[in-house]
Design a protein around this motif. Sequence first.
Motif, PDB file in Angstrom:
ATOM      1  N   ALA A  91       4.974   4.327  15.339  1.00  0.00           N
ATOM      2  CA  ALA A  91       5.079   4.629  13.909  1.00  0.00           C
ATOM      3  C   ALA A  91       4.599   3.451  13.067  1.00  0.00           C
ATOM      4  CB  ALA A  91       6.525   4.982  13.553  1.00  0.00           C
ATOM      5  N   ASP A  92       4.937   2.246  13.463  1.00  0.00           N
ATOM      6  CA  ASP A  92       4.519   1.054  12.728  1.00  0.00           C
ATOM      7  C   ASP A  92       3.002   0.906  12.735  1.00  0.00           C
ATOM      8  OD1 ASP A  92       4.990  -1.528  11.384  1.00  0.00           O
ATOM      9  OD2 ASP A  92       4.298  -2.396  13.266  1.00  0.00           O
ATOM     10  N   LEU A  93       2.387   1.089  13.902  1.00  0.00           N
ATOM     11  CA  LEU A  93       0.936   0.941  13.997  1.00  0.00           C
ATOM     12  C   LEU A  93       0.210   2.067  13.252  1.00  0.00           C
ATOM     13  CD1 LEU A  93       0.603  -0.212  17.709  1.00  0.00           C
ATOM     14  CD2 LEU A  93       0.322  -1.593  15.638  1.00  0.00           C
ATOM     15  N   CYS A  94       0.822   3.246  13.184  1.00  0.00           N
ATOM     16  CA  CYS A  94       0.228   4.341  12.412  1.00  0.00           C
ATOM     17  C   CYS A  94       0.191   4.006  10.924  1.00  0.00           C
ATOM     18  CB  CYS A  94       1.004   5.632  12.647  1.00  0.00           C
ATOM     19  SG  CYS A  94       0.681   6.403  14.246  1.00  0.00           S
ATOM     20  N   LEU A  95       1.246   3.369  10.412  1.00  0.00           N
ATOM     21  CA  LEU A  95       1.231   2.939   9.006  1.00  0.00           C
ATOM     22  C   LEU A  95       0.098   1.957   8.751  1.00  0.00           C
ATOM     23  CD1 LEU A  95       5.005   2.344   8.112  1.00  0.00           C
ATOM     24  CD2 LEU A  95       3.548   4.232   7.387  1.00  0.00           C
ATOM     25  N   THR A  96      -0.113   1.041   9.687  1.00  0.00           N
ATOM     26  CA  THR A  96      -1.172   0.049   9.543  1.00  0.00           C
ATOM     27  C   THR A  96      -2.541   0.707   9.575  1.00  0.00           C
ATOM     28  OG1 THR A  96       0.206  -1.620  10.631  1.00  0.00           O
ATOM     29  CG2 THR A  96      -2.149  -2.064  10.518  1.00  0.00           C
ATOM     30  N   ALA A  97      -2.752   1.604  10.554  1.00  0.00           N
ATOM     31  CA  ALA A  97      -4.048   2.266  10.688  1.00  0.00           C
ATOM     32  C   ALA A  97      -4.362   3.144   9.483  1.00  0.00           C
ATOM     33  CB  ALA A  97      -4.070   3.092  11.966  1.00  0.00           C
ATOM     34  N   TYR A 152       0.834  -1.208   0.000  1.00  0.00           N
ATOM     35  CA  TYR A 152       0.000   0.000   0.000  1.00  0.00           C
ATOM     36  C   TYR A 152       0.866   1.254   0.000  1.00  0.00           C
ATOM     37  CZ  TYR A 152      -3.106   3.674   1.693  1.00  0.00           C
ATOM     38  OH  TYR A 152      -3.811   4.853   1.831  1.00  0.00           O
ATOM     39  N   TRP A 153       1.932   1.213   0.764  1.00  0.00           N
ATOM     40  CA  TRP A 153       2.796   2.378   0.880  1.00  0.00           C
ATOM     41  C   TRP A 153       3.914   2.396  -0.163  1.00  0.00           C
ATOM     42  CZ3 TRP A 153       1.374   6.380   3.668  1.00  0.00           C
ATOM     43  CH2 TRP A 153       0.518   6.192   4.759  1.00  0.00           C
ATOM     44  N   GLY A 154       3.995   1.370  -0.985  1.00  0.00           N
ATOM     45  CA  GLY A 154       5.033   1.319  -2.005  1.00  0.00           C
ATOM     46  C   GLY A 154       6.412   1.086  -1.436  1.00  0.00           C
ATOM     47  N   LEU A 155       6.491   0.231  -0.413  1.00  0.00           N
ATOM     48  CA  LEU A 155       7.755  -0.025   0.263  1.00  0.00           C
ATOM     49  C   LEU A 155       8.261  -1.429  -0.037  1.00  0.00           C
ATOM     50  CD1 LEU A 155       6.774   1.494   3.720  1.00  0.00           C
ATOM     51  CD2 LEU A 155       8.377   2.505   2.087  1.00  0.00           C
ATOM     52  N   ALA A 156       9.578  -1.594   0.015  1.00  0.00           N
ATOM     53  CA  ALA A 156      10.166  -2.915  -0.221  1.00  0.00           C
ATOM     54  C   ALA A 156      10.006  -3.816   0.987  1.00  0.00           C
ATOM     55  CB  ALA A 156      11.643  -2.769  -0.577  1.00  0.00           C
ATOM     56  N   ALA A 157       9.870  -3.223   2.182  1.00  0.00           N
ATOM     57  CA  ALA A 157       9.731  -4.002   3.421  1.00  0.00           C
ATOM     58  C   ALA A 157       9.127  -3.095   4.477  1.00  0.00           C
ATOM     59  CB  ALA A 157      11.089  -4.532   3.880  1.00  0.00           C
ATOM     60  N   ALA A 217      -3.185   2.815   6.431  1.00  0.00           N
ATOM     61  CA  ALA A 217      -3.447   1.968   5.269  1.00  0.00           C
ATOM     62  C   ALA A 217      -4.875   1.445   5.305  1.00  0.00           C
ATOM     63  CB  ALA A 217      -2.452   0.808   5.235  1.00  0.00           C
ATOM     64  N   GLY A 218      -5.344   1.051   6.490  1.00  0.00           N
ATOM     65  CA  GLY A 218      -6.707   0.561   6.615  1.00  0.00           C
ATOM     66  C   GLY A 218      -7.742   1.629   6.337  1.00  0.00           C
ATOM     67  N   ALA A 219      -7.410   2.878   6.673  1.00  0.00           N
ATOM     68  CA  ALA A 219      -8.342   3.986   6.455  1.00  0.00           C
ATOM     69  C   ALA A 219      -8.114   4.682   5.123  1.00  0.00           C
ATOM     70  CB  ALA A 219      -8.193   4.997   7.589  1.00  0.00           C
ATOM     71  N   ASP A 220      -7.114   4.221   4.368  1.00  0.00           N
ATOM     72  CA  ASP A 220      -6.757   4.815   3.078  1.00  0.00           C
ATOM     73  C   ASP A 220      -6.473   6.313   3.228  1.00  0.00           C
ATOM     74  OD1 ASP A 220      -6.172   4.930   0.398  1.00  0.00           O
ATOM     75  OD2 ASP A 220      -8.267   5.101  -0.260  1.00  0.00           O
ATOM     76  N   VAL A 221      -5.581   6.631   4.158  1.00  0.00           N
ATOM     77  CA  VAL A 221      -5.219   8.025   4.436  1.00  0.00           C
ATOM     78  C   VAL A 221      -3.726   8.206   4.210  1.00  0.00           C
ATOM     79  CG1 VAL A 221      -5.033   9.794   6.230  1.00  0.00           C
ATOM     80  CG2 VAL A 221      -7.057   8.323   6.131  1.00  0.00           C
ATOM     81  N   ARG A 222      -3.363   9.228   3.420  1.00  0.00           N
ATOM     82  CA  ARG A 222      -1.967   9.590   3.204  1.00  0.00           C
ATOM     83  C   ARG A 222      -1.866  11.108   3.113  1.00  0.00           C
ATOM     84  NH1 ARG A 222       0.188   5.270  -1.362  1.00  0.00           N
ATOM     85  NH2 ARG A 222      -1.744   4.101  -1.536  1.00  0.00           N
ATOM     86  N   ILE A 250       0.060  10.351   6.967  1.00  0.00           N
ATOM     87  CA  ILE A 250      -0.444  10.198   8.330  1.00  0.00           C
ATOM     88  C   ILE A 250      -0.432  11.559   9.009  1.00  0.00           C
ATOM     89  CG2 ILE A 250       0.095   9.182  10.591  1.00  0.00           C
ATOM     90  CD1 ILE A 250       1.341   6.824   8.950  1.00  0.00           C
ATOM     91  N   HIS A 251      -1.559  11.905   9.643  1.00  0.00           N
ATOM     92  CA  HIS A 251      -1.640  13.190  10.319  1.00  0.00           C
ATOM     93  C   HIS A 251      -1.758  13.017  11.833  1.00  0.00           C
ATOM     94  CE1 HIS A 251      -5.924  12.275  10.496  1.00  0.00           C
ATOM     95  NE2 HIS A 251      -5.928  12.136   9.175  1.00  0.00           N
ATOM     96  N   ARG A 252      -1.759  14.122  12.524  1.00  0.00           N
ATOM     97  CA  ARG A 252      -1.731  14.135  13.987  1.00  0.00           C
ATOM     98  C   ARG A 252      -2.873  13.326  14.589  1.00  0.00           C
ATOM     99  NH1 ARG A 252      -0.132  18.288  17.888  1.00  0.00           N
ATOM    100  NH2 ARG A 252      -1.403  18.102  19.769  1.00  0.00           N
ATOM    101  N   GLU A 253      -4.067  13.450  14.024  1.00  0.00           N
ATOM    102  CA  GLU A 253      -5.231  12.773  14.595  1.00  0.00           C
ATOM    103  C   GLU A 253      -5.093  11.252  14.532  1.00  0.00           C
ATOM    104  OE1 GLU A 253      -5.322  15.326  12.537  1.00  0.00           O
ATOM    105  OE2 GLU A 253      -6.044  16.847  13.974  1.00  0.00           O
ATOM    106  N   ILE A 254      -4.483  10.743  13.486  1.00  0.00           N
ATOM    107  CA  ILE A 254      -4.274   9.286  13.398  1.00  0.00           C
ATOM    108  C   ILE A 254      -3.307   8.835  14.492  1.00  0.00           C
ATOM    109  CG2 ILE A 254      -3.169   7.481  12.016  1.00  0.00           C
ATOM    110  CD1 ILE A 254      -4.488   8.589   9.579  1.00  0.00           C
ATOM    111  N   VAL A 255      -2.256   9.596  14.699  1.00  0.00           N
ATOM    112  CA  VAL A 255      -1.288   9.248  15.746  1.00  0.00           C
ATOM    113  C   VAL A 255      -1.981   9.202  17.101  1.00  0.00           C
ATOM    114  CG1 VAL A 255       0.818   9.961  16.928  1.00  0.00           C
ATOM    115  CG2 VAL A 255       0.638  10.242  14.441  1.00  0.00           C
ATOM    116  N   GLU A 256      -2.797  10.211  17.395  1.00  0.00           N
ATOM    117  CA  GLU A 256      -3.478  10.259  18.690  1.00  0.00           C
ATOM    118  C   GLU A 256      -4.471   9.117  18.834  1.00  0.00           C
ATOM    119  OE1 GLU A 256      -5.057  14.193  18.581  1.00  0.00           O
ATOM    120  OE2 GLU A 256      -3.228  15.103  19.427  1.00  0.00           O
ATOM    121  N   SER A 257      -5.171   8.789  17.742  1.00  0.00           N
ATOM    122  CA  SER A 257      -6.141   7.698  17.781  1.00  0.00           C
ATOM    123  C   SER A 257      -5.454   6.352  18.038  1.00  0.00           C
ATOM    124  CB  SER A 257      -6.924   7.648  16.472  1.00  0.00           C
ATOM    125  OG  SER A 257      -7.803   6.542  16.450  1.00  0.00           O
ATOM    126  N   VAL A 258      -4.346   6.119  17.359  1.00  0.00           N
ATOM    127  CA  VAL A 258      -3.603   4.868  17.538  1.00  0.00           C
ATOM    128  C   VAL A 258      -3.062   4.773  18.963  1.00  0.00           C
ATOM    129  CG1 VAL A 258      -1.503   3.633  16.878  1.00  0.00           C
ATOM    130  CG2 VAL A 258      -3.016   4.569  15.110  1.00  0.00           C
TER     131      VAL A 258
END
Length: 290
Positions: free
Chosen positions: A243-249, A12-17, A251-256, A258-266
């Motif tokens: 940071a890892d869980l923010c990437l997961t959250a 989803y993020w276009g990463l190799a790993a 991706a699930g919400a299809d948000v790019r 990651i903003h402050r609110e996602i960090v606080e929610s996670v």
Amino acid sequence: MTQSRTFAIADYWGLAASPFPARPPRRGVTLTASQEEAAARMEFVVRNGRSGGLIVGLEGTGKTLLLEVFSERIRGIADAYPLSAAGMDESELLLRLSRKTGGLTATARNSVLLRQAIERRFAAAAYQHRRWVVLLDDTAAASPEIAIGLTYLSRLRWDDCPPPALFLTARPDEVRHIPRPCLNLLDLRIELEPWEPEDVEAYVAQRIRAAGREDWQSFFDPEAVRRIAELSGGIPREVNRLADLCLTAAAGADVRPIHREIVESVHEELYPHRPTPTPARPRGWEIRVR
């Protein structure tokens, strides 16, 4: 997290790993400025024949990482032997060190044989002008008898070669549990502080690059990274996990990105009963010379 799920998020993020695995690879890791200063202090000890140091930091501040990176970095001038001290007594220390140095391959715990094996290997290293560096992690979890083994190592001599440099780690609340004879062997106390916001930003950027992308701000809004620094308290292990869980959250919400609110929610979901940590403390290394 399953391997297929990890691949899906990386895709989803276009990463190799995954850029933030639970145990980031040690090779190629970039230390922050404060960690570099600690490594420089440790190298000063090794190069100048000093006895060693106590590295103190909160859980997750990277004490183990520092020992591992330093042991690799110092190999050009010394022989480094990182060991976990948990449950270790005198005979276990000498046995594991003799195995690490190649002096003894058997499992014998005879004190005389162990010391003879260690002294042979120490003399061989000294002949090549290579100092030993013994790095003990989680020292407070060792048996009090480890003081006997450390005192013995501190008295090793061969011509003009100094004895092994000893580096011990502990949390601040654990220092009182380390036997006083162990502390008396050391020259320096190095306080390992949590990361500053700029350290967190540098770490996030470095991990994104390691995973195959240069544009870290397309993953994390700068304000989101600052919030990660605040909510993690600057603790490297917590930074990595959040940071890892923010990437997961995201991706699930299809948000790019990651903003402050996602960090606080996670963070709220991860630690529902934990009060918001205070911002990271000002950078500083406390060096106390005995």
